[in-house]
Design a protein around this motif. Structure first.
Motif, short mmCIF file in Angstrom:
data_model
loop_
_atom_site.label_atom_id
_atom_site.label_comp_id
_atom_site.label_asym_id
_atom_site.label_seq_id
_atom_site.Cartn_x
_atom_site.Cartn_y
_atom_site.Cartn_z
N VAL A 19 -18.50 -43.36 -20.71
CA VAL A 19 -18.80 -41.94 -20.93
C VAL A 19 -17.61 -41.11 -20.48
O VAL A 19 -17.11 -41.27 -19.36
N ASN A 20 -17.17 -40.20 -21.36
CA ASN A 20 -16.09 -39.27 -21.04
C ASN A 20 -16.71 -38.10 -20.27
O ASN A 20 -17.46 -37.28 -20.83
N VAL B 17 -15.38 -35.37 -19.02
CA VAL B 17 -14.94 -34.03 -19.43
C VAL B 17 -15.77 -33.55 -20.61
O VAL B 17 -16.29 -32.42 -20.62
N GLU B 18 -15.90 -34.39 -21.64
CA GLU B 18 -16.69 -34.01 -22.81
C GLU B 18 -18.14 -33.76 -22.44
O GLU B 18 -18.76 -32.81 -22.92
N LEU B 19 -18.70 -34.62 -21.56
CA LEU B 19 -20.10 -34.45 -21.16
C LEU B 19 -20.30 -33.13 -20.43
O LEU B 19 -21.25 -32.39 -20.70
N ILE C 206 -18.38 -30.39 -20.55
CA ILE C 206 -18.18 -29.24 -21.46
C ILE C 206 -19.46 -28.95 -22.21
O ILE C 206 -19.88 -27.79 -22.38
N MET C 207 -20.14 -30.03 -22.67
CA MET C 207 -21.38 -29.85 -23.41
C MET C 207 -22.49 -29.27 -22.51
O MET C 207 -23.17 -28.31 -22.89
N ASN D 134 -11.48 -28.04 -15.25
CA ASN D 134 -11.08 -29.45 -15.26
C ASN D 134 -9.60 -29.56 -14.93
O ASN D 134 -8.77 -28.88 -15.53
N GLU E 259 -5.11 -34.34 -20.67
CA GLU E 259 -5.71 -34.97 -21.84
C GLU E 259 -5.40 -36.45 -21.93
O GLU E 259 -6.13 -37.21 -22.57
N LEU F 38 -8.08 -38.83 -19.08
CA LEU F 38 -9.47 -38.37 -19.01
C LEU F 38 -10.32 -39.37 -18.21
O LEU F 38 -10.21 -40.58 -18.40
N MET G 209 -13.31 -41.69 -17.17
CA MET G 209 -14.38 -42.41 -17.87
C MET G 209 -15.31 -43.06 -16.84
O MET G 209 -14.86 -43.54 -15.81
N LYS H 195 -26.75 -37.66 -18.37
CA LYS H 195 -27.03 -36.26 -18.74
C LYS H 195 -28.17 -35.70 -17.89
O LYS H 195 -28.09 -34.57 -17.39
#
Length: 443
Positions: A305-306, A308-310, A312-313, A325, A329, A332, A334, A343
């Motif tokens: 699981v990334n 940063v992406e999680l 941001i969402m 953050n 780039e 990142l 994990m 989540k």
């Protein structure tokens, strides 16, 4: 069979085996010694017989008298066979009767030969003399030696029987003494029931393995008692939490059925019932999740699981959340986890921060620290009383200053369990009416 009997039988068996080996060796040593001694007596008798018959003309009277007395005193019951080798045909027939070829060969080399014939023991002697060459055969039954052997055998059997019985009962006695503390422990354990888990077993103070066992059992009882109390509290709290929405649903239904209502009133009642039903459904799902074992959760759809992406969402779900953050780039962070469960864990923390901070912004930071990934979620809300910080992870526990806020007190417990499963450490720092900061460290 009880342990005391097993120990006694085991060591009795070992003792019997050792005694059997020792007594068999001892018996055969006595048997061989008696036979060798009797063989030597027969050889002496053969020499004395030869001297008595063929040395009379070669020694003085006093010496011959000594020979005669010794001859008469030694094995008087023995039979004598005297052979003159001048008549070899008769000699050969007699020798073939008592001696084999090897023994005859040794005999003619002037070596005394011991032999067995039926139930008799014998000795053969080749005796060259100035009167001619003679062979002396002496035969006798070793009655005295056989009697000694029989007495020794009876004595060995009696000692064997007595020793075996003694070892068994002595073993039982000492086994029972050694196992007495274990029996006391068992007796104490039988007294412990679900309603008196506070009972503890006293140590003997010997600082031995049994004291270590008692200490371990007491430690286990402490953990069981704590788990039992926690479970009772959990069940009581769960029942209470489930009862509230059920009571609300039942009350709404009864009020609605008292008289006919307008469609709008029925819609409002159904909406309230729906809200309470969702509340029950969410609560039951949380309870089921808390009941799962860690091993079960680890097997469920693991993936990289990334973070940063999680984040941001999740942070985008509320405009008051400010996410920062510090990872580039190309680097990142994990985490190996179940995306859905991760989540839930982070969303619970973010929802609490937003709920208890009013309209104040919530700061979220993600940064590296000493080879780990650190997630900070800080709000400027009501805070947590200092003496309650360690309690808020307990299921259904809610801080004393959160009574006016809705909730069940399960969210943080769920988050802690999920994050712990995936190797993360969760800490909370807070000051009443100033701030609350949750720090999650992914290793």
């Amino acid at each position: 069979m009880k342990i005391g009997s097993k120990i006694a039988l085991f060591y009795t068996g070992i003792t019997i085996c050792m005694l059997t080996c020792i007594m068999v060796v001892f018996y055969f040593f006595i048997y061989n010694y008696i036979n060798r001694l009797y063989d030597s007596y027969l050889v002496d008798k053969a020499y004395l017989t030869a001297q008595k018959h063929w040395e009379k003309d070669e020694v003085d009277e006093s010496s011959y008298e000594i020979i005669r007395q010794e001859y008469e005193g030694l094995l008087p019951q023995a039979k004598e066979i005297l052979l003159n080798t001048d008549s070899m045909e008769m000699v050969k027939d007699t020798l073939d009767k008592y001696l084999n070829k090897e023994q005859q060969k040794r005999l003619f080399m002037e070596e005394p030969v011991s032999f067995r014939y039926k139930k008799e023991v014998g000795a053969a002697l080749y005796y060259p003399d100035n009167e001619g060459n003679f062979i002396v055969l002496i035969l006798a039954r070793n009655n005295y030696g056989t009697e000694i052997q029989n007495h020794v055998l009876i004595l060995i059997l009696l000692l064997f029987l007595f020793s075996s019985i003694s070892v068994y009962f002595i073993g039982r006695f000492y086994a029972n003494r050694m196992l007495a503390p274990v029996k006391r422990i068992l007796k104490e354990l039988r007294r412990i029931r679900g309603n008196n888990l506070n009972i503890r077993i006293k140590t003997a103070g010997n600082h031995d393995e049994l004291d270590d066992l008692i200490t371990s059992i007491n430690g286990m009882l402490d953990r069981i008692d704590a788990a039992f109390k926690s479970e009772k509290s959990f069940v009581s709290s769960a029942s209470h939490e489930l009862n509230n929405p059920l009571t609300a649903i039942q009350g709404e239904c009864e009020i609605s059925l008292l008289k006919e209502r307008s469609p709008q009133e029925y819609i409002k009642a159904l909406n309230r019932i729906s809200d309470e039903s969702k509340r029950i459904s969410l609560l039951i799902k949380s309870l089921l999740f808390l009941s799962h074992q860690d091993e079960e959760l680890l097997k469920n759809n693991m993936e990289d699981v990334n973070l940063v992406e999680l984040l941001i969402m999740l942070c985008g779900e509320n405009e008051r959340i400010q996410f920062r953050n510090t990872f580039g780039e190309e680097n990142l962070p994990m985490v190996r986890a179940n995306l859905h469960l991760l989540k839930i864990a982070i969303r619970n923390i973010l929802n609490n921060a937003c709920k208890y901070s009013g309209e104040q912004p919530v700061a979220v930071r993600l940064y590296p620290k000493e080879g780990s990934v650190v997630l900070e979620i800080e709000d400027k809300g009501i805070g947590i009383p200092e003496d309650e910080i360690q309690l808020i992870f307990q299921a259904f526990y809610r801080a004393t200053n959160t009574r006016e806020y809705s909730g069940h007190g399960i969210g943080l417990g769920l988050s802690l369990k999920i994050l712990s499963i995936y190797g993360a450490r969760m800490e909370i720092f807070s000051e009443l009416n100033v701030y609350t900061k949750v720090v999650v460290t992914f290793r």
